[in-house]
Design a protein around this motif. Structure first.
Motif, short mmCIF file in Angstrom:
data_model
loop_
_atom_site.label_atom_id
_atom_site.label_comp_id
_atom_site.label_asym_id
_atom_site.label_seq_id
_atom_site.Cartn_x
_atom_site.Cartn_y
_atom_site.Cartn_z
N SER A 113 0.80 -1.20 -0.04
CA SER A 113 -0.03 0.09 0.01
C SER A 113 0.94 1.24 0.02
CB SER A 113 -0.92 0.10 1.31
OG SER A 113 -0.23 0.22 2.39
N GLY A 114 0.08 2.27 -0.43
CA GLY A 114 0.95 3.60 -0.42
C GLY A 114 1.26 3.97 0.99
N THR A 115 0.62 3.55 1.87
CA THR A 115 0.97 4.02 3.22
C THR A 115 2.11 3.36 3.81
OG1 THR A 115 -1.35 4.08 3.93
CG2 THR A 115 0.01 3.63 5.65
N GLU A 116 2.55 2.05 3.41
CA GLU A 116 3.63 1.45 3.77
C GLU A 116 4.75 1.84 2.84
OE1 GLU A 116 3.77 -3.15 3.52
OE2 GLU A 116 2.12 -2.84 2.90
N PHE A 234 9.65 12.48 -3.13
CA PHE A 234 8.30 12.70 -3.75
C PHE A 234 7.53 11.77 -3.52
CE2 PHE A 234 10.24 15.80 -7.25
CZ PHE A 234 10.41 16.91 -6.37
N ASP A 235 6.32 11.93 -3.17
CA ASP A 235 5.42 10.99 -2.95
C ASP A 235 4.46 11.08 -4.27
OD1 ASP A 235 3.28 9.29 -2.27
OD2 ASP A 235 2.69 10.40 -0.50
N GLU A 236 4.72 10.03 -5.09
CA GLU A 236 4.04 10.05 -6.16
C GLU A 236 3.20 8.67 -6.23
OE1 GLU A 236 4.96 12.13 -9.39
OE2 GLU A 236 6.99 12.47 -9.20
N GLY A 262 2.47 3.87 -6.13
CA GLY A 262 1.35 3.21 -5.59
C GLY A 262 0.17 3.21 -6.87
N LYS A 263 -0.98 2.95 -6.39
CA LYS A 263 -2.16 3.16 -7.41
C LYS A 263 -1.79 2.30 -8.73
CE LYS A 263 -3.80 6.67 -4.55
NZ LYS A 263 -5.13 6.61 -4.11
N VAL A 264 -1.48 3.43 -9.84
CA VAL A 264 -1.45 2.80 -11.17
C VAL A 264 -0.17 1.49 -11.22
CG1 VAL A 264 -0.60 3.41 -13.53
CG2 VAL A 264 -1.96 5.09 -11.96
N1 PLP Z 1 0.39 8.82 -0.72
C1 PLP Z 1 -0.31 9.63 -1.48
C2 PLP Z 1 -0.03 10.99 -2.27
C3 PLP Z 1 -1.71 9.20 -1.81
O1 PLP Z 1 -2.72 9.66 -2.47
C4 PLP Z 1 -2.21 7.81 -0.75
C5 PLP Z 1 -3.38 7.53 -0.94
O2 PLP Z 1 -4.57 8.00 -1.55
C6 PLP Z 1 -1.11 7.38 -0.09
C7 PLP Z 1 -0.04 7.95 -0.13
C8 PLP Z 1 -1.68 6.22 0.71
O3 PLP Z 1 -1.73 5.19 -0.02
P1 PLP Z 1 -2.70 3.58 0.30
O4 PLP Z 1 -4.11 4.43 0.54
O5 PLP Z 1 -2.65 2.82 -0.62
O6 PLP Z 1 -2.20 3.41 1.65
#
Ligand code: PLP
Length: 427
Positions: A113-116, A234-236, A262-264
């Motif tokens: 996940s993006g959080t991780e 950079f959080d992308e 993350g995501k894509v």
């Molecule tokens: N960083 C950004 C810029 C995000 O937009 C998000 C989620 O929307 C996250 C981190 C966290 O990602 P996740 O929801 O997969 O944990």
């Protein structure tokens, strides 16, 4: 079951009936519909109503729901096992696809996940710089790890608890808050003597609504990080492969020391990543002393979905131009419709990402974003939903175009916006 019945049942077992707060429609009122399935540009609810979906799972589905290439990759890979907990070549393949395109991402590690991804990136950055201080920006959201839930955007802002309860003060004592697009606020922190080891930013903020960082600001940030020997991250997670093939880079030409994705990159499955210069990434266990791990990290099915998604992106040179034009057409249409009805609207796009605020002044930071008329947003959201157009159920989110959307569908959404604003104006 109707939407109402299904949501009522969900609420008896799941807090708020949802597994991520913004889905509950808290800031726009009413209740969410319950999804039965997605197809292309549309979602269909349990009652059979169809919605043109401008959320696309909050970004991952750049090719829309049920893209055949991604679907086939997932099905074929799943037949060979759902998870190994051991290295497999799919991980290397996706890593190569990303590292070969991003000069500053020499090594990468996958998580779920993006959080991780952001949490782990910060740990490595601190391990490398040997300094605990972290700068984050008001209104930026980097997932829900403790140290980052300070004046965070996204659902945290939607529900008015931008700094979450349950986060011990001790944990955030090394988190310093700066103002987005305001270099002086960053410089002041560095000059205060705080031992800053890392700076994390969404170079295209998508979690206070869509608010891109100005080029000069990012340039200054890069220079400050170099001067004070802090790792620039950079959080992308959202903007990577969404705003452009190279995320923010195509807009500002600034390279961070580390990037989170993350995501894509998961094509709709649970995959995210953090990467950067080899010198920094080699601090990670097992080579280095920074510990980080995950049972499902680099999951083969998620890797296969990511490979299919990224490969498809690389094959289509015109993809982002096409998506960008559709995004512009949509928000320019919204703006024209709002103008006709005397409603203030600010609009913005970055590639396939779009945003709009109900305010008369330009939005450059979190304080500006908070000035948006959220009651107006709620009315617009409801009026559009009633007309089969699904926009983010919060002002403080970003919208997404997918590749299977046509100009006709965008025109339809703009027509619906015209009707919606007229209805709102007539009250
Ligand atoms: N960083 C950004 C810029 C995000 O937009 C998000 C989620 O929307 C996250 C981190 C966290 O990602 P996740 O929801 O997969 O944990």
């Amino acid at each position: 079951m109707t939407n109402k019945e299904a949501f009522k049942e969900a609420k008896s077992y799941i807090p708020g009936g949802v597994n991520s707060p913004v889905r509950a429609f808290g800031s726009v009122g009413g209740e969410p519909f319950m999804v039965s399935y997605g197809k292309g540009a549309y979602l269909v609810d349990v009652e059979g109503n169809r919605y043109l979906d401008f959320i696309q799972s909050w970004g991952p589905l750049i090719f829309g729901h049920c893209d055949k290439d991604i679907e086939n990759a997932v099905i074929e890979t799943a037949k060979r096992g759902l998870s190994f907990g051991a290295p497999c070549e799919l991980e290397t393949k996706l890593a190569k696809l990303i590292c070969d395109e991003f000069e500053n991402v020499e090594k990468i590690r996958f998580v779920s996940s993006g959080t991780e991804a952001t949490m782990s990136a910060i740990r490595v950055a601190r391990g490398y710089s040997k300094k605990d201080g972290l700068i984050k920006f008001e209104g930026c959201y980097h997932g829900h790890s403790d140290a980052l839930l300070v004046k965070a955007g996204s659902g945290a802002t939607t529900y008015g608890n931008a700094s979450s309860s349950g986060v011990p003060e001790d944990v955030v004592k090394n988190t310093y808050l700066a103002k987005y697009n305001d270099l002086a606020s960053v410089e002041a922190i560095f000059k205060s003597g705080a031992q800053i080891g890392a700076v994390i930013i969404e170079p295209i903020a998508g979690n206070m609504g869509l608010v891109p960082a100005c080029n000069e600001f990012l340039k200054g940030l890069r220079a400050l990080c170099d001067e004070y020997k802090a790792v620039l991250i950079f959080d992308e997670v959202m903007s990577g492969f969404r705003a452009s093939k190279h995320g923010s880079f195509e807009f500002n030409k600034i390279k961070a020391d580390m990037v989170t994705f993350g995501k894509v990159i998961g094509g709709g499955m649970s995959a995210a990543a953090f990467g950067g210069k080899a010198e920094i990434m080699d601090c990670l266990s097992p080579d280095g002393a920074v510990y980080q791990a995950g049972t499902l990290s680099g999951n083969p099915v998620a890797m296969a979905a990511g490979i299919a998604s990224i490969s498809k992106i690389y094959k289509d040179e015109k993809l982002y131009d096409r998506l960008g034009l559709l995004a512009k057409m949509l928000v320019e249409g919204f703006k024209e419709a709002a103008d006709k009805n005397g409603i203030d609207l600010q609009i913005c796009t970055r590639g396939s990402m779009f945003g709009f605020f109900f305010t008369k002044d330009e939005v450059k930071n979190y304080d500006d974003a908070l000035k948006s008329d959220t009651k107006m947003y709620a009315k617009f959201h409801r009026a559009m939903l009633n007309r089969g157009v699904y926009l983010a159920p919060s002002q403080f989110e970003t919208g997404f175009i997918c590749s299977v959307m046509s100009e006709d569908e965008i025109k339809f959404a703009v027509d619906m916006a015209n009707e919606a604003f007229k209805e709102i104006k007539n009250g």
